[in-house]
Design a protein around this motif. Structure first.
Motif, PDB file in Angstrom:
ATOM      1  N   LYS A  35      -1.044  15.972  -6.515  1.00  0.00           N
ATOM      2  CA  LYS A  35      -1.967  14.837  -6.526  1.00  0.00           C
ATOM      3  C   LYS A  35      -1.159  13.562  -6.308  1.00  0.00           C
ATOM      4  CE  LYS A  35      -5.143  16.999  -9.804  1.00  0.00           C
ATOM      5  NZ  LYS A  35      -5.701  16.923 -11.181  1.00  0.00           N
ATOM      6  N   TYR A  36      -1.780  12.615  -5.600  1.00  0.00           N
ATOM      7  CA  TYR A  36      -1.140  11.330  -5.329  1.00  0.00           C
ATOM      8  C   TYR A  36      -2.050  10.192  -5.773  1.00  0.00           C
ATOM      9  CZ  TYR A  36       2.735  13.098  -2.473  1.00  0.00           C
ATOM     10  OH  TYR A  36       3.877  13.722  -2.041  1.00  0.00           O
ATOM     11  N   LYS A  37      -1.459   9.216  -6.457  1.00  0.00           N
ATOM     12  CA  LYS A  37      -2.171   7.996  -6.805  1.00  0.00           C
ATOM     13  C   LYS A  37      -2.248   7.132  -5.559  1.00  0.00           C
ATOM     14  CE  LYS A  37      -1.852   3.898  -9.750  1.00  0.00           C
ATOM     15  NZ  LYS A  37      -1.029   3.181 -10.748  1.00  0.00           N
ATOM     16  N   ASP A  38      -3.437   6.666  -5.240  1.00  0.00           N
ATOM     17  CA  ASP A  38      -3.659   5.830  -4.061  1.00  0.00           C
ATOM     18  C   ASP A  38      -3.748   4.378  -4.505  1.00  0.00           C
ATOM     19  OD1 ASP A  38      -4.421   4.714  -1.668  1.00  0.00           O
ATOM     20  OD2 ASP A  38      -6.462   5.492  -1.714  1.00  0.00           O
ATOM     21  N   SER A  39      -2.868   3.516  -4.000  1.00  0.00           N
ATOM     22  CA  SER A  39      -2.871   2.113  -4.403  1.00  0.00           C
ATOM     23  C   SER A  39      -4.153   1.401  -3.990  1.00  0.00           C
ATOM     24  CB  SER A  39      -1.657   1.387  -3.803  1.00  0.00           C
ATOM     25  OG  SER A  39      -1.715   1.404  -2.390  1.00  0.00           O
ATOM     26  N   LEU A  40      -4.870   1.930  -3.010  1.00  0.00           N
ATOM     27  CA  LEU A  40      -6.129   1.329  -2.565  1.00  0.00           C
ATOM     28  C   LEU A  40      -7.343   1.892  -3.298  1.00  0.00           C
ATOM     29  CD1 LEU A  40      -5.558   1.109   1.300  1.00  0.00           C
ATOM     30  CD2 LEU A  40      -5.136  -0.613  -0.454  1.00  0.00           C
ATOM     31  N   ARG A  41      -7.108   2.860  -4.196  1.00  0.00           N
ATOM     32  CA  ARG A  41      -8.153   3.435  -5.040  1.00  0.00           C
ATOM     33  C   ARG A  41      -9.329   3.975  -4.229  1.00  0.00           C
ATOM     34  NH1 ARG A  41      -7.882  -1.528  -9.405  1.00  0.00           N
ATOM     35  NH2 ARG A  41      -5.821  -1.015 -10.188  1.00  0.00           N
ATOM     36  N   ARG A  42      -9.022   4.824  -3.236  1.00  0.00           N
ATOM     37  CA  ARG A  42     -10.067   5.420  -2.397  1.00  0.00           C
ATOM     38  C   ARG A  42     -10.434   6.822  -2.840  1.00  0.00           C
ATOM     39  NH1 ARG A  42      -6.724   4.571   2.980  1.00  0.00           N
ATOM     40  NH2 ARG A  42      -5.120   5.105   1.445  1.00  0.00           N
TER      41      ARG A  42
ATOM     42  N   ASP B   3       0.844  -1.183   0.000  1.00  0.00           N
ATOM     43  CA  ASP B   3       0.000   0.000   0.000  1.00  0.00           C
ATOM     44  C   ASP B   3       0.884   1.238   0.000  1.00  0.00           C
ATOM     45  OD1 ASP B   3      -2.063  -1.781   0.242  1.00  0.00           O
ATOM     46  OD2 ASP B   3      -2.239  -1.553   2.402  1.00  0.00           O
ATOM     47  N   HIS B   4       0.553   2.206  -0.849  1.00  0.00           N
ATOM     48  CA  HIS B   4       1.371   3.410  -0.905  1.00  0.00           C
ATOM     49  C   HIS B   4       0.638   4.517  -1.642  1.00  0.00           C
ATOM     50  CE1 HIS B   4       2.041   2.208  -5.052  1.00  0.00           C
ATOM     51  NE2 HIS B   4       2.584   3.393  -5.275  1.00  0.00           N
ATOM     52  N   PHE B   5       1.171   5.734  -1.515  1.00  0.00           N
ATOM     53  CA  PHE B   5       0.754   6.879  -2.315  1.00  0.00           C
ATOM     54  C   PHE B   5       1.918   7.233  -3.234  1.00  0.00           C
ATOM     55  CE2 PHE B   5      -1.753   7.442   1.598  1.00  0.00           C
ATOM     56  CZ  PHE B   5      -3.028   7.596   1.071  1.00  0.00           C
TER      57      PHE B   5
ATOM     58  N   PRO C  74       6.997  14.018  -0.335  1.00  0.00           N
ATOM     59  CA  PRO C  74       7.833  12.960  -0.925  1.00  0.00           C
ATOM     60  C   PRO C  74       7.241  12.418  -2.217  1.00  0.00           C
ATOM     61  CG  PRO C  74       6.605  12.126   0.948  1.00  0.00           C
ATOM     62  CD  PRO C  74       6.363  13.608   0.915  1.00  0.00           C
ATOM     63  N   GLN C  75       8.083  11.798  -3.006  1.00  0.00           N
ATOM     64  CA  GLN C  75       7.630  11.191  -4.261  1.00  0.00           C
ATOM     65  C   GLN C  75       6.725   9.999  -3.990  1.00  0.00           C
ATOM     66  OE1 GLN C  75       8.707  12.672  -7.198  1.00  0.00           O
ATOM     67  NE2 GLN C  75       7.125  11.447  -8.211  1.00  0.00           N
ATOM     68  N   ASP C  76       7.074   9.217  -2.981  1.00  0.00           N
ATOM     69  CA  ASP C  76       6.284   8.038  -2.602  1.00  0.00           C
ATOM     70  C   ASP C  76       6.139   7.982  -1.097  1.00  0.00           C
ATOM     71  OD1 ASP C  76       5.840   6.328  -5.146  1.00  0.00           O
ATOM     72  OD2 ASP C  76       7.974   6.820  -5.241  1.00  0.00           O
ATOM     73  N   ILE C  77       4.965   7.502  -0.652  1.00  0.00           N
ATOM     74  CA  ILE C  77       4.705   7.303   0.774  1.00  0.00           C
ATOM     75  C   ILE C  77       4.292   5.854   0.942  1.00  0.00           C
ATOM     76  CG2 ILE C  77       3.263   7.961   2.744  1.00  0.00           C
ATOM     77  CD1 ILE C  77       2.918  10.708   1.387  1.00  0.00           C
ATOM     78  N   ASP C  78       5.124   5.057   1.588  1.00  0.00           N
ATOM     79  CA  ASP C  78       4.883   3.622   1.720  1.00  0.00           C
ATOM     80  C   ASP C  78       3.959   3.329   2.903  1.00  0.00           C
ATOM     81  OD1 ASP C  78       6.491   2.975  -0.472  1.00  0.00           O
ATOM     82  OD2 ASP C  78       8.296   3.015   0.762  1.00  0.00           O
TER      83      ASP C  78
END
Length: 201
Positions: A88-95, A37-39, A126-130
Motif C-alpha cells: 500500500k502507498y500513501k498518496d500525497s494528493l489523497r485520491r 507530490d509523491h507516493f 521503491p519506498q518513495d515515488i516522487d
C-alpha cells in the motif's frame, strides 16, 4: 503543485496569486512544511488475485500475467508464482489507496503498465515515488455493486483499469479503459477478488 504534509485541519495562508499560461497559481506564506507530490510506501499483504471466473493470476514464463483455473493442490505447487505482494502507498494528493503488485520467485518482479502493456518487471517497489503518477501504482477501489470485490485503476493512465481478456485459449491481464455509463452494470472484466493471506511478510 505542492501539498501540506500536515493533518487535514492544517491551514495554509496564501500571500500572492498570479496567472501563468492561463493557470492560477498561489504562493504560500510559509512553504517550509510543503512537500512535493509523491507516493510513500506503507505496509504490505500477501494475497491471491482471482477474476470473476474464479481463475488465479499467475506469472508465466516471460513474466506475462495470466489467469488460470487452479485447484487448491495446484495453488500449493505454484505458490511462488501466484502469491502476490501488495504494497500500500500513501498518496500525497489523497485520491485513494495506491498499491503496487509484486511476486517473489528468486527475485522480486513488480507489475508495470508502461505503454499500456502489462508485464512483471524485475524490480522492487521503491519506498518513495516522487511523482503523482507511476507505471507500478494502481488505485484499489471497491467495485460498484459488490461488497467484497475490487477494481484497480492505473495512476499513470487515469480511466484505465486492470482487466481480464480472453485471447485464443489464454486469459490475460490487460489494461482496459472503463466505460463511463452509469446505466449499465459494472464491467465484470475489471472486477477481482483478493484473498489476503494471514502469513506475515
Amino acid at each position: 503543485m505542492a501539498v501540506a504534509a500536515e493533518p487535514e485541519d492544517f491551514c495554509i495562508n496564501f500571500t500572492e496569486m498570479k496567472f501563468i499560461d492561463g493557470a492560477l497559481y498561489f504562493k504560500a506564506e510559509d512553504d517550509e512544511n510543503l512537500e512535493s507530490d509523491h507516493f510513500g510506501r506503507l505496509d504490505a499483504n500477501i494475497a491471491i488475485l482471482r477474476n470473476m471466473r474464479d481463475q488465479v493470476l499467475i506469472t508465466s514464463q516471460g513474466n506475462q500475467p495470466l489467469f488460470e483455473d487452479m485447484p487448491d493442490l495446484d495453488c500449493k505447487e505454484n505458490e511462488s508464482q501466484i502469491r502476490l505482494i501488495i504494497y500500500k502507498y500513501k498518496d500525497s494528493l489523497r485520491r485513494g489507496i495506491g498499491v503496487s503488485i509484486s511476486v517473489r520467485h528468486m527475485k522480486t518482479s513488480t507489475l508495470s503498465c508502461k505503454d499500456k502493456k502489462l508485464i512483471f518487471q524485475e524490480r522492487d517497489p521503491p519506498q518513495d515515488i516522487d511523482s503523482e503518477e507511476s507505471d507500478i501504482i494502481f488505485f484499489m477501489k471497491s467495485a460498484t455493486g459488490y461488497n467484497d470485490k475490487m477494481e484497480f485503476e492505473s495512476s499513470l493512465y487515469r480511466g484505465y483499469f486492470l482487466a481480464c481478456k480472453k485471447e485464443n485459449d489464454l486469459y490475460k491481464l490487460i489494461l482496459k479503459e472503463k466505460k463511463k455509463d452509469g446505466n449499465i452494470m459494472p464491467d465484470g472484466t475489471i472486477i477481482f477478488t483478493i484473498e489476503i493471506s494471514r502469513e506475515n511478510m
